[in-house]
Scaffold this motif. Structure first.
Motif, PDB file in Angstrom:
ATOM      1  N   ILE A  38     -24.207 -17.048 -14.374  1.00 39.72           N
ATOM      2  CA  ILE A  38     -25.148 -18.158 -14.454  1.00 39.72           C
ATOM      3  C   ILE A  38     -24.385 -19.488 -14.414  1.00 39.72           C
ATOM      4  CG2 ILE A  38     -26.860 -19.285 -15.924  1.00 39.72           C
ATOM      5  CD1 ILE A  38     -27.529 -16.491 -17.056  1.00 39.72           C
ATOM      6  N   ASP A  39     -24.806 -20.366 -13.481  1.00 42.00           N
ATOM      7  CA  ASP A  39     -24.215 -21.707 -13.322  1.00 42.00           C
ATOM      8  C   ASP A  39     -22.724 -21.681 -12.959  1.00 42.00           C
ATOM      9  OD1 ASP A  39     -26.667 -22.916 -13.950  1.00 42.00           O
ATOM     10  OD2 ASP A  39     -26.230 -22.824 -16.107  1.00 42.00           O
ATOM     11  N   ALA A  40     -22.226 -20.549 -12.489  1.00 37.84           N
ATOM     12  CA  ALA A  40     -20.821 -20.463 -12.054  1.00 37.84           C
ATOM     13  C   ALA A  40     -20.679 -21.063 -10.654  1.00 37.84           C
ATOM     14  CB  ALA A  40     -20.359 -19.012 -12.055  1.00 37.84           C
ATOM     15  N   ASP A  41     -19.462 -21.409 -10.275  1.00 33.33           N
ATOM     16  CA  ASP A  41     -19.210 -21.989  -8.957  1.00 33.33           C
ATOM     17  C   ASP A  41     -18.236 -21.105  -8.172  1.00 33.33           C
ATOM     18  OD1 ASP A  41     -18.780 -23.509  -6.722  1.00 33.33           O
ATOM     19  OD2 ASP A  41     -18.209 -25.340  -7.784  1.00 33.33           O
ATOM     20  N   LEU A  42     -18.764 -20.443  -7.126  1.00 31.17           N
ATOM     21  CA  LEU A  42     -17.948 -19.568  -6.279  1.00 31.17           C
ATOM     22  C   LEU A  42     -17.773 -20.164  -4.882  1.00 31.17           C
ATOM     23  CD1 LEU A  42     -18.940 -17.598  -8.606  1.00 31.17           C
ATOM     24  CD2 LEU A  42     -18.775 -15.773  -6.924  1.00 31.17           C
ATOM     25  N   SER A  43     -17.813 -21.463  -4.783  1.00 28.94           N
ATOM     26  CA  SER A  43     -17.683 -22.129  -3.479  1.00 28.94           C
ATOM     27  C   SER A  43     -16.387 -21.716  -2.784  1.00 28.94           C
ATOM     28  CB  SER A  43     -17.676 -23.651  -3.659  1.00 28.94           C
ATOM     29  OG  SER A  43     -18.858 -24.092  -4.276  1.00 28.94           O
ATOM     30  N   GLY A  44     -16.506 -21.254  -1.551  1.00 24.44           N
ATOM     31  CA  GLY A  44     -15.331 -20.895  -0.772  1.00 24.44           C
ATOM     32  C   GLY A  44     -14.630 -19.625  -1.217  1.00 24.44           C
ATOM     33  N   ALA A  45     -15.228 -18.886  -2.143  1.00 27.42           N
ATOM     34  CA  ALA A  45     -14.598 -17.646  -2.623  1.00 27.42           C
ATOM     35  C   ALA A  45     -14.750 -16.527  -1.600  1.00 27.42           C
ATOM     36  CB  ALA A  45     -15.213 -17.227  -3.955  1.00 27.42           C
ATOM     37  N   ASN A  46     -13.774 -15.637  -1.558  1.00 23.73           N
ATOM     38  CA  ASN A  46     -13.839 -14.470  -0.677  1.00 23.73           C
ATOM     39  C   ASN A  46     -14.579 -13.361  -1.428  1.00 23.73           C
ATOM     40  OD1 ASN A  46     -13.473 -12.284   0.987  1.00 23.73           O
ATOM     41  ND2 ASN A  46     -11.235 -12.338   0.985  1.00 23.73           N
ATOM     42  N   LEU A  47     -15.797 -13.033  -0.974  1.00 21.87           N
ATOM     43  CA  LEU A  47     -16.640 -12.038  -1.646  1.00 21.87           C
ATOM     44  C   LEU A  47     -16.744 -10.747  -0.843  1.00 21.87           C
ATOM     45  CD1 LEU A  47     -19.545 -14.416  -2.789  1.00 21.87           C
ATOM     46  CD2 LEU A  47     -17.427 -13.838  -4.004  1.00 21.87           C
ATOM     47  N   ASP A  48     -15.852 -10.564   0.108  1.00 21.37           N
ATOM     48  CA  ASP A  48     -15.881  -9.376   0.958  1.00 21.37           C
ATOM     49  C   ASP A  48     -15.766  -8.105   0.116  1.00 21.37           C
ATOM     50  OD1 ASP A  48     -15.904  -7.877   3.318  1.00 21.37           O
ATOM     51  OD2 ASP A  48     -13.711  -7.889   3.453  1.00 21.37           O
ATOM     52  N   GLN A  49     -16.754  -7.225   0.256  1.00 22.03           N
ATOM     53  CA  GLN A  49     -16.792  -5.921  -0.429  1.00 22.03           C
ATOM     54  C   GLN A  49     -16.930  -6.035  -1.961  1.00 22.03           C
ATOM     55  OE1 GLN A  49     -13.726  -3.121   0.975  1.00 22.03           O
ATOM     56  NE2 GLN A  49     -13.448  -4.421   2.776  1.00 22.03           N
ATOM     57  N   ALA A  50     -17.184  -7.231  -2.455  1.00 20.11           N
ATOM     58  CA  ALA A  50     -17.396  -7.375  -3.900  1.00 20.11           C
ATOM     59  C   ALA A  50     -18.743  -6.765  -4.280  1.00 20.11           C
ATOM     60  CB  ALA A  50     -17.362  -8.849  -4.293  1.00 20.11           C
ATOM     61  N   ILE A  51     -18.831  -6.207  -5.476  1.00 21.25           N
ATOM     62  CA  ILE A  51     -20.048  -5.529  -5.931  1.00 21.25           C
ATOM     63  C   ILE A  51     -20.778  -6.402  -6.947  1.00 21.25           C
ATOM     64  CG2 ILE A  51     -20.953  -3.466  -7.071  1.00 21.25           C
ATOM     65  CD1 ILE A  51     -18.425  -1.984  -6.070  1.00 21.25           C
ATOM     66  N   PHE A  52     -22.027  -6.783  -6.595  1.00 19.31           N
ATOM     67  CA  PHE A  52     -22.835  -7.651  -7.457  1.00 19.31           C
ATOM     68  C   PHE A  52     -24.077  -6.900  -7.933  1.00 19.31           C
ATOM     69  CE2 PHE A  52     -20.223 -10.691  -5.260  1.00 19.31           C
ATOM     70  CZ  PHE A  52     -20.088 -11.769  -6.127  1.00 19.31           C
ATOM     71  N   LEU A  53     -23.928  -5.705  -8.438  1.00 14.70           N
ATOM     72  CA  LEU A  53     -25.065  -4.893  -8.868  1.00 14.70           C
ATOM     73  C   LEU A  53     -25.561  -5.352 -10.236  1.00 14.70           C
ATOM     74  CD1 LEU A  53     -26.833  -2.398  -8.235  1.00 14.70           C
ATOM     75  CD2 LEU A  53     -25.138  -1.016  -9.462  1.00 14.70           C
ATOM     76  N   ASN A  54     -26.853  -5.732 -10.289  1.00 19.02           N
ATOM     77  CA  ASN A  54     -27.474  -6.192 -11.546  1.00 19.02           C
ATOM     78  C   ASN A  54     -26.730  -7.380 -12.166  1.00 19.02           C
ATOM     79  OD1 ASN A  54     -29.479  -4.130 -11.492  1.00 19.02           O
ATOM     80  ND2 ASN A  54     -28.006  -2.674 -12.374  1.00 19.02           N
ATOM     81  N   THR A  55     -26.161  -8.222 -11.304  1.00 23.63           N
ATOM     82  CA  THR A  55     -25.427  -9.409 -11.772  1.00 23.63           C
ATOM     83  C   THR A  55     -26.398 -10.569 -11.969  1.00 23.63           C
ATOM     84  OG1 THR A  55     -23.508  -8.680 -10.494  1.00 23.63           O
ATOM     85  CG2 THR A  55     -23.500 -10.949 -11.243  1.00 23.63           C
ATOM     86  N   GLN A  56     -26.204 -11.340 -13.038  1.00 25.82           N
ATOM     87  CA  GLN A  56     -27.044 -12.507 -13.303  1.00 25.82           C
ATOM     88  C   GLN A  56     -26.454 -13.713 -12.569  1.00 25.82           C
ATOM     89  OE1 GLN A  56     -28.259 -13.093 -17.463  1.00 25.82           O
ATOM     90  NE2 GLN A  56     -27.469 -11.050 -17.919  1.00 25.82           N
ATOM     91  N   THR A  57     -27.189 -14.241 -11.604  1.00 23.84           N
ATOM     92  CA  THR A  57     -26.619 -15.299 -10.744  1.00 23.84           C
ATOM     93  C   THR A  57     -27.472 -16.575 -10.720  1.00 23.84           C
ATOM     94  OG1 THR A  57     -27.751 -14.358  -8.811  1.00 23.84           O
ATOM     95  CG2 THR A  57     -25.492 -13.616  -9.238  1.00 23.84           C
ATOM     96  N   GLU A  58     -28.341 -16.760 -11.700  1.00 17.40           N
ATOM     97  CA  GLU A  58     -29.193 -17.952 -11.716  1.00 17.40           C
ATOM     98  C   GLU A  58     -28.319 -19.225 -11.733  1.00 17.40           C
ATOM     99  OE1 GLU A  58     -29.361 -15.442 -13.743  1.00 17.40           O
ATOM    100  OE2 GLU A  58     -31.416 -14.687 -13.922  1.00 17.40           O
ATOM    101  N   GLY A  59     -28.586 -20.122 -10.793  1.00 19.51           N
ATOM    102  CA  GLY A  59     -27.861 -21.379 -10.744  1.00 19.51           C
ATOM    103  C   GLY A  59     -26.429 -21.262 -10.236  1.00 19.51           C
ATOM    104  N   CYS A  60     -26.040 -20.096  -9.788  1.00 20.90           N
ATOM    105  CA  CYS A  60     -24.685 -19.880  -9.301  1.00 20.90           C
ATOM    106  C   CYS A  60     -24.525 -20.460  -7.897  1.00 20.90           C
ATOM    107  CB  CYS A  60     -24.358 -18.387  -9.290  1.00 20.90           C
ATOM    108  SG  CYS A  60     -22.742 -17.988  -8.572  1.00 20.90           S
ATOM    109  N   ILE A  61     -23.451 -21.182  -7.686  1.00 18.47           N
ATOM    110  CA  ILE A  61     -23.140 -21.748  -6.367  1.00 18.47           C
ATOM    111  C   ILE A  61     -22.251 -20.772  -5.608  1.00 18.47           C
ATOM    112  CG2 ILE A  61     -22.052 -23.659  -5.123  1.00 18.47           C
ATOM    113  CD1 ILE A  61     -22.579 -25.386  -7.603  1.00 18.47           C
ATOM    114  N   GLY A  62     -22.689 -20.341  -4.433  1.00 20.09           N
ATOM    115  CA  GLY A  62     -21.891 -19.449  -3.605  1.00 20.09           C
ATOM    116  C   GLY A  62     -22.077 -17.970  -3.877  1.00 20.09           C
ATOM    117  N   CYS A  63     -22.949 -17.620  -4.825  1.00 21.09           N
ATOM    118  CA  CYS A  63     -23.197 -16.200  -5.110  1.00 21.09           C
ATOM    119  C   CYS A  63     -24.107 -15.621  -4.032  1.00 21.09           C
ATOM    120  CB  CYS A  63     -23.885 -16.040  -6.461  1.00 21.09           C
ATOM    121  SG  CYS A  63     -22.760 -16.184  -7.879  1.00 21.09           S
ATOM    122  N   PRO A  64     -23.986 -14.331  -3.730  1.00 22.12           N
ATOM    123  CA  PRO A  64     -24.836 -13.721  -2.704  1.00 22.12           C
ATOM    124  C   PRO A  64     -26.288 -13.598  -3.180  1.00 22.12           C
ATOM    125  CG  PRO A  64     -23.475 -12.054  -3.770  1.00 22.12           C
ATOM    126  CD  PRO A  64     -22.997 -13.392  -4.268  1.00 22.12           C
TER     127      PRO A  64
END
Length: 208
Positions: free
Chosen positions: A182-208
């Motif tokens: 929540i509210d994290a910043d992943l701008s420009g991060a490499n998310l290739d093959q990353a697993i976001f199962l049941n991840t809380q991403t509200e307000g996250c920048i750059g999250c899938p």
């Protein structure tokens, strides 16, 4: 001439001994492989020392300077490390399970394969740190800085990253199942093959 040679050899041996052993600090023998559990090393100046394979379980090293130190495969589980300086330290396979690293400085540290389960790293600075294959299960990383950090294949299952900065981080193959971003910043991060199962991403920048 012979006397000069002998003196040079003795000085060389003395310098080598000093590099291998920094002496006693807080009643703890500072050297590689030392056993210093439950020790009070608050604010100790230990920059550049070699403490590989050492045991510091439940010790207090808050505010200590361990920048550039070699801490490979050392055990710092359940330690107090608030504000401790680990900048550019070699911490390969270090055990920091349940350690309190609030506000710790870990910029550029080598934490590959480190064990950080249940560690408290909120507000810590891990910019440029190497955390490939590290286990950060259930770690607290609220407000932490991980800009440019290498988190390839890191286990961040259930990690708390609310408000954390991971700008330009390498999260290739990382496990973020049930993590809080929540509210994290992943701008420009490499998310290739990353697993976001049941991840809380509200307000996250750059999250899938």
């Amino acid at each position: 001439m012979k006397i000069k040679i002998v003196l040079a050899v003795l000085l060389s041996l003395s310098s080598l001994a000093h590099a291998q052993r920094a002496g006693s600090v807080g009643g703890c023998d500072i050297r590689r492989g030392t056993l210093c559990t439950n020790a009070n090393l608050n604010g100790a100046q230990l920059a550049g020392v070699n403490l590989s394979n050492s045991q510091f379980t439940r010790s207090d090293l808050s505010g200590a300077d361990l920048s550039g130190a070699t801490l490979n495969e050392a055990n710092f589980s359940s330690c107090e490390l608030v504000g401790t300086n680990f900048a550019n330290a070699s911490m390969f396979r270090i055990n920091l399970r349940s350690a309190r690293l609030t506000g710790a400085k870990l910029m550029g540290a080598d934490l590959r394969n480190a064990v950080l389960q249940n560690a408290d790293l909120h507000q810590a600075d891990l910019s440029g740190a190497k955390l490939a294959n590290a286990d950060l299960t259930n770690a607290r990383l609220e407000g932490a800085r991980l800009d440019g950090a290498d988190l390839q294949r890191a286990n961040l299952r259930a990690a708390k990253l609310k408000g954390a900065s991971l700008v330009g981080a390498n999260l290739k193959g990382a496990i973020l199942t049930r993590a809080v971003l929540i509210d994290a910043d992943l701008s420009g991060a490499n998310l290739d093959q990353a697993i976001f199962l049941n991840t809380q991403t509200e307000g996250c920048i750059g999250c899938p």
